[in-house]
Design an enzyme around this catalytic site. Sequence first.
Site, PDB file in Angstrom:
ATOM      1  N   LEU A  66      -1.900  29.835   6.155  1.00 50.03           N
ATOM      2  CA  LEU A  66      -1.399  29.578   4.793  1.00 50.03           C
ATOM      3  C   LEU A  66      -1.720  28.127   4.422  1.00 50.03           C
ATOM      4  O   LEU A  66      -0.856  27.356   4.036  1.00 50.03           O
ATOM      5  CB  LEU A  66       0.110  29.849   4.688  1.00 50.03           C
ATOM      6  CG  LEU A  66       0.644  29.925   3.259  1.00 50.03           C
ATOM      7  CD1 LEU A  66       0.170  31.188   2.554  1.00 50.03           C
ATOM      8  CD2 LEU A  66       2.169  29.871   3.245  1.00 50.03           C
ATOM      9  N   GLY A  67      -3.001  27.783   4.565  1.00 50.07           N
ATOM     10  CA  GLY A  67      -3.445  26.451   4.161  1.00 50.07           C
ATOM     11  C   GLY A  67      -3.880  26.472   2.706  1.00 50.07           C
ATOM     12  O   GLY A  67      -3.342  27.235   1.890  1.00 50.07           O
TER      13      GLY A  67
ATOM     14  N   ILE B   3      -6.604  27.623   1.217  1.00 52.34           N
ATOM     15  CA  ILE B   3      -7.118  28.903   0.705  1.00 52.34           C
ATOM     16  C   ILE B   3      -6.057  29.997   0.811  1.00 52.34           C
ATOM     17  O   ILE B   3      -5.878  30.799  -0.106  1.00 52.34           O
ATOM     18  CB  ILE B   3      -8.415  29.310   1.441  1.00 52.34           C
ATOM     19  CG1 ILE B   3      -9.495  28.230   1.254  1.00 52.34           C
ATOM     20  CG2 ILE B   3      -8.920  30.657   0.926  1.00 52.34           C
ATOM     21  CD1 ILE B   3     -10.741  28.422   2.119  1.00 52.34           C
TER      22      ILE B   3
ATOM     23  N   SER C 234       1.299  31.090  10.932  1.00 49.46           N
ATOM     24  CA  SER C 234       0.418  29.950  11.216  1.00 49.46           C
ATOM     25  C   SER C 234       1.021  29.295  12.455  1.00 49.46           C
ATOM     26  O   SER C 234       1.954  29.844  13.037  1.00 49.46           O
ATOM     27  CB  SER C 234       0.335  28.993  10.022  1.00 49.46           C
ATOM     28  OG  SER C 234       1.614  28.555   9.656  1.00 49.46           O
ATOM     29  N   ARG C 235       0.505  28.135  12.860  1.00 53.03           N
ATOM     30  CA  ARG C 235       1.049  27.550  14.090  1.00 53.03           C
ATOM     31  C   ARG C 235       2.498  27.135  13.909  1.00 53.03           C
ATOM     32  O   ARG C 235       3.280  27.154  14.849  1.00 53.03           O
ATOM     33  CB  ARG C 235       0.190  26.376  14.542  1.00 53.03           C
ATOM     34  CG  ARG C 235      -1.138  26.831  15.121  1.00 53.03           C
ATOM     35  CD  ARG C 235      -2.060  25.684  15.359  1.00 53.03           C
ATOM     36  NE  ARG C 235      -2.331  24.967  14.121  1.00 53.03           N
ATOM     37  CZ  ARG C 235      -3.248  24.013  13.985  1.00 53.03           C
ATOM     38  NH1 ARG C 235      -3.967  23.659  15.026  1.00 53.03           N
ATOM     39  NH2 ARG C 235      -3.435  23.422  12.827  1.00 53.03           N
ATOM     40  N   SER C 236       2.860  26.757  12.671  1.00 54.36           N
ATOM     41  CA  SER C 236       4.263  26.418  12.409  1.00 54.36           C
ATOM     42  C   SER C 236       4.604  26.811  10.979  1.00 54.36           C
ATOM     43  O   SER C 236       3.721  26.915  10.121  1.00 54.36           O
ATOM     44  CB  SER C 236       4.477  24.909  12.596  1.00 54.36           C
ATOM     45  OG  SER C 236       3.597  24.215  11.734  1.00 54.36           O
TER      46      SER C 236
ATOM     47  N   ARG D 265     -13.576  33.126   9.780  1.00 55.30           N
ATOM     48  CA  ARG D 265     -14.783  32.998  10.595  1.00 55.30           C
ATOM     49  C   ARG D 265     -14.872  34.242  11.468  1.00 55.30           C
ATOM     50  O   ARG D 265     -13.845  34.759  11.930  1.00 55.30           O
ATOM     51  CB  ARG D 265     -14.703  31.764  11.512  1.00 55.30           C
ATOM     52  CG  ARG D 265     -14.945  30.438  10.825  1.00 55.30           C
ATOM     53  CD  ARG D 265     -16.424  30.243  10.496  1.00 55.30           C
ATOM     54  NE  ARG D 265     -16.705  28.936   9.936  1.00 55.30           N
ATOM     55  CZ  ARG D 265     -16.831  28.686   8.634  1.00 55.30           C
ATOM     56  NH1 ARG D 265     -16.664  29.647   7.750  1.00 55.30           N
ATOM     57  NH2 ARG D 265     -17.110  27.469   8.208  1.00 55.30           N
TER      58      ARG D 265
ATOM     59  N   GLU E 139     -23.230  36.654  12.816  1.00 54.68           N
ATOM     60  CA  GLU E 139     -23.921  36.655  11.528  1.00 54.68           C
ATOM     61  C   GLU E 139     -25.118  35.694  11.560  1.00 54.68           C
ATOM     62  O   GLU E 139     -25.088  34.704  12.309  1.00 54.68           O
ATOM     63  CB  GLU E 139     -22.944  36.271  10.400  1.00 54.68           C
ATOM     64  CG  GLU E 139     -22.386  34.872  10.501  1.00 54.68           C
ATOM     65  CD  GLU E 139     -21.347  34.606   9.412  1.00 54.68           C
ATOM     66  OE1 GLU E 139     -20.375  35.386   9.297  1.00 54.68           O
ATOM     67  OE2 GLU E 139     -21.526  33.610   8.691  1.00 54.68           O
TER      68      GLU E 139
ATOM     69  N   HIS F  31     -20.949  36.742   3.939  1.00 55.59           N
ATOM     70  CA  HIS F  31     -20.404  35.369   3.971  1.00 55.59           C
ATOM     71  C   HIS F  31     -20.606  34.671   2.614  1.00 55.59           C
ATOM     72  O   HIS F  31     -21.281  33.649   2.521  1.00 55.59           O
ATOM     73  CB  HIS F  31     -21.052  34.554   5.105  1.00 55.59           C
ATOM     74  CG  HIS F  31     -20.229  33.360   5.497  1.00 55.59           C
ATOM     75  ND1 HIS F  31     -20.250  32.799   6.747  1.00 55.59           N
ATOM     76  CD2 HIS F  31     -19.367  32.588   4.772  1.00 55.59           C
ATOM     77  CE1 HIS F  31     -19.438  31.756   6.797  1.00 55.59           C
ATOM     78  NE2 HIS F  31     -18.891  31.605   5.600  1.00 55.59           N
TER      79      HIS F  31
HETATM   80  P1  NAP Z   1      -6.582  24.722   5.966  1.00 56.09           P
HETATM   81  O1  NAP Z   1      -6.021  24.230   4.670  1.00 56.09           O
HETATM   82  O2  NAP Z   1      -6.771  23.764   7.083  1.00 56.09           O
HETATM   83  O3  NAP Z   1      -5.657  25.952   6.435  1.00 56.09           O
HETATM   84  C1  NAP Z   1      -5.809  26.565   7.685  1.00 56.09           C
HETATM   85  C2  NAP Z   1      -4.594  27.428   7.977  1.00 56.09           C
HETATM   86  O4  NAP Z   1      -4.794  28.062   9.252  1.00 56.09           O
HETATM   87  C3  NAP Z   1      -3.314  26.649   8.057  1.00 56.09           C
HETATM   88  O5  NAP Z   1      -2.268  27.420   7.486  1.00 56.09           O
HETATM   89  C4  NAP Z   1      -3.076  26.507   9.543  1.00 56.09           C
HETATM   90  O6  NAP Z   1      -1.699  26.345   9.725  1.00 56.09           O
HETATM   91  C5  NAP Z   1      -3.620  27.843  10.053  1.00 56.09           C
HETATM   92  N1  NAP Z   1      -3.986  27.813  11.472  1.00 56.09           N
HETATM   93  C6  NAP Z   1      -4.759  26.916  12.111  1.00 56.09           C
HETATM   94  N2  NAP Z   1      -4.857  27.218  13.414  1.00 56.09           N
HETATM   95  C7  NAP Z   1      -4.124  28.335  13.594  1.00 56.09           C
HETATM   96  C8  NAP Z   1      -3.824  29.141  14.727  1.00 56.09           C
HETATM   97  N3  NAP Z   1      -4.302  28.833  15.943  1.00 56.09           N
HETATM   98  N4  NAP Z   1      -3.018  30.216  14.551  1.00 56.09           N
HETATM   99  C9  NAP Z   1      -2.523  30.527  13.338  1.00 56.09           C
HETATM  100  N5  NAP Z   1      -2.781  29.798  12.232  1.00 56.09           N
HETATM  101  C10 NAP Z   1      -3.558  28.717  12.356  1.00 56.09           C
HETATM  102  O7  NAP Z   1      -8.005  25.380   5.736  1.00 56.09           O
HETATM  103  P2  NAP Z   1      -8.567  26.113   4.417  1.00 56.09           P
HETATM  104  O8  NAP Z   1      -9.177  25.115   3.511  1.00 56.09           O
HETATM  105  O9  NAP Z   1      -7.516  27.039   3.889  1.00 56.09           O
HETATM  106  O10 NAP Z   1      -9.777  26.939   5.079  1.00 56.09           O
HETATM  107  C11 NAP Z   1      -9.526  27.876   6.117  1.00 56.09           C
HETATM  108  C12 NAP Z   1     -10.826  28.390   6.711  1.00 56.09           C
HETATM  109  O11 NAP Z   1     -11.443  29.309   5.823  1.00 56.09           O
HETATM  110  C13 NAP Z   1     -11.920  27.353   6.947  1.00 56.09           C
HETATM  111  O12 NAP Z   1     -11.679  26.581   8.111  1.00 56.09           O
HETATM  112  C14 NAP Z   1     -13.150  28.220   7.063  1.00 56.09           C
HETATM  113  O13 NAP Z   1     -13.375  28.603   8.406  1.00 56.09           O
HETATM  114  C15 NAP Z   1     -12.788  29.466   6.236  1.00 56.09           C
HETATM  115  N6  NAP Z   1     -13.642  29.570   5.046  1.00 56.09           N
HETATM  116  C16 NAP Z   1     -14.414  30.683   4.868  1.00 56.09           C
HETATM  117  C17 NAP Z   1     -15.215  30.785   3.745  1.00 56.09           C
HETATM  118  C18 NAP Z   1     -16.076  31.998   3.513  1.00 56.09           C
HETATM  119  O14 NAP Z   1     -17.120  31.871   2.882  1.00 56.09           O
HETATM  120  N7  NAP Z   1     -15.663  33.169   3.944  1.00 56.09           N
HETATM  121  C19 NAP Z   1     -15.287  29.754   2.814  1.00 56.09           C
HETATM  122  C20 NAP Z   1     -14.474  28.641   3.022  1.00 56.09           C
HETATM  123  C21 NAP Z   1     -13.646  28.564   4.131  1.00 56.09           C
HETATM  124  P3  NAP Z   1      -1.068  25.377  10.841  1.00 56.09           P
HETATM  125  O15 NAP Z   1      -1.888  24.122  10.848  1.00 56.09           O
HETATM  126  O16 NAP Z   1       0.353  25.192  10.462  1.00 56.09           O
HETATM  127  O17 NAP Z   1      -1.238  26.225  12.043  1.00 56.09           O
END
Ligand code: NAP
Length: 318
Positions: A155-156, A158, A177-179, A235, A264, A282
């Site tokens: 829940l970051g 995106i 999420s982790r917390s 991913r 991919e 993707h």
């Molecule tokens: P973000 O703001 O850093 O959010 C990441 C979320 O994942 C946070 O809620 C984090 O919460 C949680 N998380 C991290 N490690 C975890 C774990 N081990 N277990 C459970 N939850 C975990 O990142 P964002 O900007 O939303 O982007 C997320 C990801 O989307 C990117 O890193 C990228 O890989 C992917 N993405 C894909 C596309 C596509 O084209 N499909 C495009 C853009 C991005 P906590 O820190 O509290 O755990």
Amino acid sequence: MASNLSKPDVLSVAKLPPLLLESMLAHYTVHDRLHVNDPTAFATLAPRIRAIAATGDSKVDAALIAQLPALEIISVMGVGYDGIDVAAARARRVAVTHTPGVLNDDVADLAIALMLGWARQLPRADRFVRAGAWENGPLPLGRKLSGARLGLVGLGRIGQAIAHRAGAFGMRIAYTSRSAKSGVLYPYLPSAVALAAQSDYLVVITPGGAETRHLIGAAVLEALGPQGCLVNVARGSVVDEAALIDALRAGTIAGAALDVFESEPRVSQALREFEQVVLTPHIGSATAQTRQAMADLAFANLQAQFSGQPLLTPVPGR
Ligand code: NAP
């Protein structure tokens, strides 16, 4: 490309989109994948490389960083940077930047599109009409998305944009999420298994990398159950693809909608054959507007580094 003494030398480790390359060429001497295309020329040039330009799926490992003694910055055009050895970069005081925020809307839009596309069988319906099958009877019924239970793994930036949109569909939202996030009203579940057990749609939107590798495996899919749909816009590495294929074959889950894959751009034949799976290549951030914004931010980070200004969007942590 020949070096120009007045312009910093930059190694691009991916084929850069023209949107980024054009602005870079005015300010930098760009060496397009020279380390792969011409290792001999690269060995000569390596001491002068001051920056790496990368995309979200690029790999920059410790060995490459070690070959670049003048390296100052790795600028990633993408929010995910799981292919970059950030620890190795930090050990050398090399900055790493990425492009968070500007792609939230597009990736969230795609997550909703995948859920709707799966629930309302859009790819199948399109094929059905084109094939003339409608004349023989209607398409089998789809599923209602509005009001369904959405579990967000992550829940970051995106994840929150997906939740915002899903709220407009009357979806009942929970997350893990982790917390737990302070100030968030959606129910928090302590694990992906616990979340899956109370979700109709489980949407994965965490970073990739070692920490989340195969976070979604057989136990989570079992918990999601025979009416559940897995959606991955994070991913490919986050989902155990072999376990997913087993679950689809056995009917352990109802289906999946996937934008990212473990190998991919190669996609397993098994995944390609399931009728109950929607596949996209993707394309989470793949709109002209958002790719322009990502290119501008990746470029601005390079410009900041070489003009002594604070970096706009360094990756988190120290
Ligand atoms: P973000 O703001 O850093 O959010 C990441 C979320 O994942 C946070 O809620 C984090 O919460 C949680 N998380 C991290 N490690 C975890 C774990 N081990 N277990 C459970 N939850 C975990 O990142 P964002 O900007 O939303 O982007 C997320 C990801 O989307 C990117 O890193 C990228 O890989 C992917 N993405 C894909 C596309 C596509 O084209 N499909 C495009 C853009 C991005 P906590 O820190 O509290 O755990």
